[in-house]
Write an enzyme that holds these catalytic residues in place. Structure first.
Site, PDB file in Angstrom:
ATOM      1  N   TYR A 132      -3.976  12.180   2.602  1.00  0.00           N
ATOM      2  CA  TYR A 132      -2.960  11.751   3.568  1.00  0.00           C
ATOM      3  C   TYR A 132      -3.363  12.097   4.999  1.00  0.00           C
ATOM      4  CZ  TYR A 132       0.108   9.587   0.286  1.00  0.00           C
ATOM      5  OH  TYR A 132       0.609   8.709  -0.626  1.00  0.00           O
ATOM      6  N   ARG A 180      -5.859   9.644   6.076  1.00  0.00           N
ATOM      7  CA  ARG A 180      -5.205   8.365   6.423  1.00  0.00           C
ATOM      8  C   ARG A 180      -4.490   8.453   7.763  1.00  0.00           C
ATOM      9  NH1 ARG A 180      -1.767   6.634   1.630  1.00  0.00           N
ATOM     10  NH2 ARG A 180      -1.123   4.993   3.051  1.00  0.00           N
ATOM     11  N   HIS A 199       9.049   2.606   1.411  1.00  0.00           N
ATOM     12  CA  HIS A 199       8.148   3.616   0.841  1.00  0.00           C
ATOM     13  C   HIS A 199       7.973   4.844   1.736  1.00  0.00           C
ATOM     14  CE1 HIS A 199       6.272   0.183  -1.792  1.00  0.00           C
ATOM     15  NE2 HIS A 199       7.433   0.607  -2.250  1.00  0.00           N
ATOM     16  N   CYS A 214      13.718  22.636  -0.607  1.00  0.00           N
ATOM     17  CA  CYS A 214      15.076  22.359  -0.124  1.00  0.00           C
ATOM     18  C   CYS A 214      15.288  20.901   0.276  1.00  0.00           C
ATOM     19  CB  CYS A 214      15.419  23.283   1.050  1.00  0.00           C
ATOM     20  SG  CYS A 214      14.425  22.946   2.528  1.00  0.00           S
TER      21      CYS A 214
HETATM   22  C1  BJW Z   1      -3.260 -10.195   4.903  1.00  0.00           C
HETATM   23  C2  BJW Z   1      -4.085  -9.829   5.919  1.00  0.00           C
HETATM   24  C3  BJW Z   1      -3.842 -10.444   7.142  1.00  0.00           C
HETATM   25  C4  BJW Z   1      -4.735  -8.709   4.266  1.00  0.00           C
HETATM   26  N1  BJW Z   1      -2.866 -11.325   7.234  1.00  0.00           N
HETATM   27  N2  BJW Z   1      -2.292 -11.042   4.931  1.00  0.00           N
HETATM   28  C5  BJW Z   1       8.639  -3.129 -13.074  1.00  0.00           C
HETATM   29  C6  BJW Z   1       7.571  -3.708 -13.695  1.00  0.00           C
HETATM   30  C7  BJW Z   1       6.314  -3.102 -13.711  1.00  0.00           C
HETATM   31  C8  BJW Z   1       6.116  -1.874 -13.092  1.00  0.00           C
HETATM   32  C9  BJW Z   1       7.191  -1.281 -12.480  1.00  0.00           C
HETATM   33  C10 BJW Z   1       8.419  -1.896 -12.464  1.00  0.00           C
HETATM   34  N3  BJW Z   1       9.278  -1.114 -11.763  1.00  0.00           N
HETATM   35  C11 BJW Z   1       8.620  -0.014 -11.334  1.00  0.00           C
HETATM   36  C12 BJW Z   1       7.342  -0.092 -11.767  1.00  0.00           C
HETATM   37  C13 BJW Z   1       6.303   0.919 -11.532  1.00  0.00           C
HETATM   38  C14 BJW Z   1       5.663   0.842 -10.165  1.00  0.00           C
HETATM   39  C15 BJW Z   1       4.949  -0.479 -10.026  1.00  0.00           C
HETATM   40  O1  BJW Z   1       5.379  -1.420  -9.392  1.00  0.00           O
HETATM   41  N4  BJW Z   1       3.771  -0.578 -10.620  1.00  0.00           N
HETATM   42  C16 BJW Z   1       2.967  -1.813 -10.553  1.00  0.00           C
HETATM   43  C17 BJW Z   1       1.722  -1.555  -9.716  1.00  0.00           C
HETATM   44  C18 BJW Z   1       2.670  -2.257 -11.936  1.00  0.00           C
HETATM   45  N5  BJW Z   1       6.673   0.990  -9.118  1.00  0.00           N
HETATM   46  C19 BJW Z   1       7.125   2.193  -8.784  1.00  0.00           C
HETATM   47  O2  BJW Z   1       6.743   3.188  -9.378  1.00  0.00           O
HETATM   48  C20 BJW Z   1       8.151   2.279  -7.675  1.00  0.00           C
HETATM   49  N6  BJW Z   1       9.233   3.071  -8.148  1.00  0.00           N
HETATM   50  C21 BJW Z   1      10.213   2.573  -8.901  1.00  0.00           C
HETATM   51  O3  BJW Z   1      10.380   1.400  -9.079  1.00  0.00           O
HETATM   52  O4  BJW Z   1      10.994   3.531  -9.448  1.00  0.00           O
HETATM   53  C22 BJW Z   1      11.962   3.202 -10.422  1.00  0.00           C
HETATM   54  C23 BJW Z   1      12.687   4.485 -10.740  1.00  0.00           C
HETATM   55  C24 BJW Z   1      14.068   4.474 -10.796  1.00  0.00           C
HETATM   56  C25 BJW Z   1      14.741   5.656 -11.083  1.00  0.00           C
HETATM   57  C26 BJW Z   1      14.032   6.838 -11.290  1.00  0.00           C
HETATM   58  C27 BJW Z   1      12.654   6.859 -11.213  1.00  0.00           C
HETATM   59  C28 BJW Z   1      11.988   5.663 -10.941  1.00  0.00           C
HETATM   60  C29 BJW Z   1       7.572   3.029  -6.483  1.00  0.00           C
HETATM   61  C30 BJW Z   1       6.454   2.301  -5.838  1.00  0.00           C
HETATM   62  C31 BJW Z   1       5.824   3.142  -4.752  1.00  0.00           C
HETATM   63  C32 BJW Z   1       4.588   2.510  -4.158  1.00  0.00           C
HETATM   64  N7  BJW Z   1       3.897   3.460  -3.372  1.00  0.00           N
HETATM   65  C33 BJW Z   1       2.750   3.047  -2.593  1.00  0.00           C
HETATM   66  C34 BJW Z   1       2.197   4.286  -1.861  1.00  0.00           C
HETATM   67  C35 BJW Z   1       3.147   4.641  -0.704  1.00  0.00           C
HETATM   68  C36 BJW Z   1       2.697   5.818   0.065  1.00  0.00           C
HETATM   69  C37 BJW Z   1       1.356   5.606   0.699  1.00  0.00           C
HETATM   70  O5  BJW Z   1       1.145   4.712   1.519  1.00  0.00           O
HETATM   71  O6  BJW Z   1       0.470   6.386   0.361  1.00  0.00           O
HETATM   72  O7  BJW Z   1       3.109   2.033  -1.662  1.00  0.00           O
HETATM   73  S1  BJW Z   1       1.491   2.243  -3.582  1.00  0.00           S
HETATM   74  C38 BJW Z   1       1.007   1.085  -2.345  1.00  0.00           C
HETATM   75  O8  BJW Z   1       1.313  -0.275  -2.783  1.00  0.00           O
HETATM   76  C39 BJW Z   1       1.938   1.352  -1.139  1.00  0.00           C
HETATM   77  C40 BJW Z   1       2.270  -0.040  -0.686  1.00  0.00           C
HETATM   78  O9  BJW Z   1       3.450  -0.020   0.088  1.00  0.00           O
HETATM   79  C41 BJW Z   1       2.392  -0.783  -1.992  1.00  0.00           C
HETATM   80  C42 BJW Z   1       2.280  -2.282  -1.855  1.00  0.00           C
HETATM   81  O10 BJW Z   1       1.052  -2.661  -1.373  1.00  0.00           O
HETATM   82  P1  BJW Z   1       0.952  -3.879  -0.353  1.00  0.00           P
HETATM   83  O11 BJW Z   1       1.655  -3.545   0.898  1.00  0.00           O
HETATM   84  O12 BJW Z   1       1.350  -5.130  -1.016  1.00  0.00           O
HETATM   85  O13 BJW Z   1      -0.600  -3.848   0.024  1.00  0.00           O
HETATM   86  P2  BJW Z   1      -1.858  -4.494  -0.773  1.00  0.00           P
HETATM   87  O14 BJW Z   1      -3.070  -3.815  -0.294  1.00  0.00           O
HETATM   88  O15 BJW Z   1      -1.636  -4.503  -2.223  1.00  0.00           O
HETATM   89  O16 BJW Z   1      -1.878  -6.018  -0.326  1.00  0.00           O
HETATM   90  C43 BJW Z   1      -2.215  -6.414   0.983  1.00  0.00           C
HETATM   91  C44 BJW Z   1      -2.022  -7.920   1.061  1.00  0.00           C
HETATM   92  O17 BJW Z   1      -2.194  -8.324   2.402  1.00  0.00           O
HETATM   93  C45 BJW Z   1      -3.011  -8.741   0.217  1.00  0.00           C
HETATM   94  O18 BJW Z   1      -2.284  -9.730  -0.497  1.00  0.00           O
HETATM   95  C46 BJW Z   1      -3.918  -9.399   1.249  1.00  0.00           C
HETATM   96  O19 BJW Z   1      -4.351 -10.711   0.874  1.00  0.00           O
HETATM   97  C47 BJW Z   1      -3.006  -9.469   2.445  1.00  0.00           C
HETATM   98  N8  BJW Z   1      -3.676  -9.431   3.735  1.00  0.00           N
HETATM   99  N9  BJW Z   1      -5.009  -8.874   5.416  1.00  0.00           N
HETATM  100  C48 BJW Z   1      -2.100 -11.600   6.136  1.00  0.00           C
HETATM  101  N10 BJW Z   1      -4.625 -10.162   8.206  1.00  0.00           N
HETATM  102 ZN    ZN Z   2      12.439  24.014   2.380  1.00  0.00          ZN
END
Ligand code: BJW
Ligand code: ZN
Length: 239
Positions: free
Chosen positions: A67, A70, A119, A130
């Site tokens: 982190y 980053r 996120h 806490c």
């Molecule tokens: C351009 C470009 C340009 C490039 N112009 N375009 C249902 C089904 C299946 C799985 C799950 C589900 N529900 C939950 C899950 C599990 C999981 C999940 O989704 N897993 C899948 C991967 C299978 N989800 C979770 O765990 C979430 N939690 C949840 O749902 O909890 C339920 C719950 C309820 C009650 C109790 C307990 C739980 C949480 C998800 C957290 C995601 N975290 C991250 C890290 C954040 C912190 C950090 O930054 O370090 O978030 S992972 C990472 O992916 C980050 C991003 O926000 C996220 C999405 O990525 P993003 O933004 O789409 O980026 P990329 O790189 O994937 O794509 C970039 C795009 O841009 C590409 O398409 C390029 O083409 C394009 N691009 N340049 C225009 N110039």
């Molecule tokens: Zn504390």
């Protein structure tokens, strides 16, 4: 493409209520690495080693190093024309909500105001004891960073895989998606839930959904307009 741009521009001009959902791709032209794809962060790191509560429990130092690395990558990056275009839309459209998956803070720096950070943010820490949340921009944060109140370990205030999104933020996002006339989905691979389903929620509620991405995604066939190209070039053309 020109015809589609005109269509979307018209829709935005007439809209009283609109929303945007952004992902890492909107910040790519600012120099912030995306997660997936050729140059993505997950090319060199495994998500399960770094972006899960289990990873933090196993090796908090490694996770903090990632982190802070980053933070160092993001700190010199400035908002690009795509971020600025969304600021202009917020100023023009009476009811505009920006829902972002990004933790980089570039939307706020560009001047967007009504932002929902699904996120969390990399510029805040949260106490594992806490729960206190504080702003923290130190790229050289000494390890272990401890809570000034209860002295427990601090963690980045972001949402990892397997963690629930803040229910209040999720509820506000749902409300915005249910009422918007137009939704712009910008620079997300649409694979991480629940954000990946949000475009479909808006579509089901009657919104005109526009995707802007360099490449097709699992959403492309479900949306009303799919504009392929760079967000920093396409978004300004929609104004
Ligand atoms: C351009 C470009 C340009 C490039 N112009 N375009 C249902 C089904 C299946 C799985 C799950 C589900 N529900 C939950 C899950 C599990 C999981 C999940 O989704 N897993 C899948 C991967 C299978 N989800 C979770 O765990 C979430 N939690 C949840 O749902 O909890 C339920 C719950 C309820 C009650 C109790 C307990 C739980 C949480 C998800 C957290 C995601 N975290 C991250 C890290 C954040 C912190 C950090 O930054 O370090 O978030 S992972 C990472 O992916 C980050 C991003 O926000 C996220 C999405 O990525 P993003 O933004 O789409 O980026 P990329 O790189 O994937 O794509 C970039 C795009 O841009 C590409 O398409 C390029 O083409 C394009 N691009 N340049 C225009 N110039
Ligand atoms: Zn504390």
């Amino acid at each position: 493409m020109d015809k589609l741009i005109t269509e979307v521009k018209d829709r935005l001009q007439r809209a009283k209520c609109a929303a945007a959902l952004t992902g890492a791709g909107i910040s790519a032209e600012s120099g912030v690495p995306t997660f997936r794809g050729q140059e993505g962060l997950w090319k060199n790191f495994r998500p399960e080693d770094l972006a899960t509560p289990e990873a933090f429990a196993r090796d908090p130092k490694l996770v903090w190093e990632w982190y802070l690395w980053r933070r160092g990558r993001i700190a010199p990056c400035a908002p690009n024309p795509a971020h600025h275009a969304l600021v202009t839309l917020e100023q023009r459209i009476p009811d505009f909500t920006l829902i972002t998956q990004n933790v980089d803070g570039l939307h706020r720096r560009a001047g967007s105001r009504n932002i929902l950070h699904l996120h969390g943010t990399i510029w805040e820490v949260r106490c594992t004891g806490c729960g206190r949340v504080e702003e923290n921009r130190d790229p050289d944060l000494a390890y272990p960073p401890l809570c000034s109140g209860c002295k427990k370990l601090l963690r980045p205030n972001v949402v990892w895989f397997g963690e629930a999104l803040d229910p209040a933020i999720l509820a506000r996002a749902e409300e915005a998606l249910n009422k918007c006339e137009v939704l712009l989905v910008v620079g997300t691979s649409a694979v991480v839930q629940p954000a990946a389903s949000m475009a479909l929620w808006a579509k089901r509620a009657g919104a005109y959904v526009v995707e802007i991405n360099l490449e097709p995604t699992p959403l492309s066939r479900a949306v009303d307009s799919s504009l392929q190209g760079k967000a920093g070039e396409i978004l300004p053309r929609l104004l």
